[in-house]
Scaffold this active site. Structure first.
Site, short mmCIF file in Angstrom:
data_model
loop_
_atom_site.label_atom_id
_atom_site.label_comp_id
_atom_site.label_asym_id
_atom_site.label_seq_id
_atom_site.Cartn_x
_atom_site.Cartn_y
_atom_site.Cartn_z
N GLU A 133 -14.27 16.34 -11.73
CA GLU A 133 -14.19 17.74 -12.13
C GLU A 133 -15.57 18.38 -12.27
O GLU A 133 -16.49 17.77 -12.82
CB GLU A 133 -13.42 17.87 -13.45
CG GLU A 133 -11.99 17.37 -13.37
CD GLU A 133 -11.10 18.20 -12.45
OE1 GLU A 133 -11.50 19.32 -12.08
OE2 GLU A 133 -10.00 17.71 -12.08
N ARG A 150 1.53 24.05 -19.45
CA ARG A 150 2.68 24.18 -18.53
C ARG A 150 3.89 23.47 -19.12
O ARG A 150 5.03 23.88 -18.94
CB ARG A 150 2.28 23.56 -17.18
CG ARG A 150 3.30 23.64 -16.07
CD ARG A 150 2.76 22.98 -14.80
NE ARG A 150 2.27 21.61 -15.02
CZ ARG A 150 3.04 20.53 -15.09
NH1 ARG A 150 4.34 20.62 -14.96
NH2 ARG A 150 2.51 19.33 -15.30
N CYS A 204 -6.47 17.56 -20.65
CA CYS A 204 -7.65 17.01 -19.98
C CYS A 204 -8.81 17.99 -20.03
O CYS A 204 -9.95 17.61 -20.34
CB CYS A 204 -7.33 16.65 -18.53
SG CYS A 204 -6.19 15.27 -18.41
N HIS A 246 -10.05 12.90 -12.59
CA HIS A 246 -8.59 12.87 -12.50
C HIS A 246 -8.16 11.85 -11.45
O HIS A 246 -8.71 11.82 -10.34
CB HIS A 246 -8.03 14.26 -12.11
CG HIS A 246 -7.63 15.09 -13.29
ND1 HIS A 246 -8.14 16.35 -13.52
CD2 HIS A 246 -6.75 14.86 -14.31
CE1 HIS A 246 -7.58 16.86 -14.63
NE2 HIS A 246 -6.75 15.98 -15.12
#
Ligand code: PCA
Length: 203
Positions: A78, A88, A141, A165
């Site tokens: 990232e 979500r 995260c 990830h």
């Protein structure tokens, strides 16, 4: 030199989370590098608090946090963490923030301070599909990545920080979703540790 590796417990109905399994499996690290491992809950703010406590106690030279991004094709390193929480799905404590600022005192975003391009190249050289990602999402995260970078910036710590990830494990991937073996996940993390240690030792 000390490097803190963090992984997560399972979440979202999955029985496994390759992030903690891969962190646990990391064994092959360069001489002189001590790796400290910490499993984090998939709970907004609590995960970040536990990470920050561990950083205060261990004073690592770098922190590499790891999570699952089911559906991604490659290991993704990232680039950026943003000061926003938006779930979500509910986290493991049932919280589901909507467009919430994480930390009022923080910047809008922080860039990873790990050598992300070199880490991706090292993973690829080891035969692992890898890429830079420009969004760590808005879930736990991102919260954890943001917290480490915020703490380092606010307290002037020399510590480098960032986030990786992982795709689904083959056992988790349904309906043709992409996946990567745990053995490859572990080798990817070992490449990240070696690269990060190399950069730190040159400074
Ligand atoms: N992945 C989630 C949180 C925990 C994990 O492994 C995320 O991408 O935010």
């Amino acid at each position: 030199m000390k490097i803190l590796l963090t992984g997560f417990e399972p979440f979202g109905g999955d029985e496994r989370n390759p992030s903690w399994e891969a962190v646990e499996g990391v064994a092959n690290v360069p001489a002189g590098v001590t790796v400290v491992k910490k499993r984090l809950p998939v709970v907004f703010y609590r995960a970040a608090d536990e990470l920050m406590e561990t950083i205060r106690a261990e004073r690592p030279d770098a922190v590499i946090s790891v999570g699952l991004a089911g559906g991604r094709q490659a290991v993704t390193v990232e680039r950026i963490a943003v000061n926003l929480a938006d779930g979500r799905i509910p986290d493991n404590a049932g919280q589901q923030p909507c467009d919430e600022t994480l930390y009022d005192a923080g910047e809008n975003a922080y860039f990873a301070t790990l050598p992300i391009r070199r880490i991706v190249a090292a993973m690829q050289a080891a035969g692992i599909p890898a890429a830079i990602s420009n969004s760590a999402g808005l879930y736990v995260c991102n919260n954890v990545m943001y917290a480490a970078l915020f703490l380092a910036a606010a307290q002037g710590l020399g510590m480098r920080a960032g986030f990786i990830h992982l795709p689904y494990l083959p056992e988790q991937a349904k309906d043709g979703a992409p996946s990567l073996s745990l053995a490859d996940d572990i080798r990817a993390l070992e490449a990240a540790v070696a690269c990060t240690a190399d950069i730190i030792s040159r400074n």
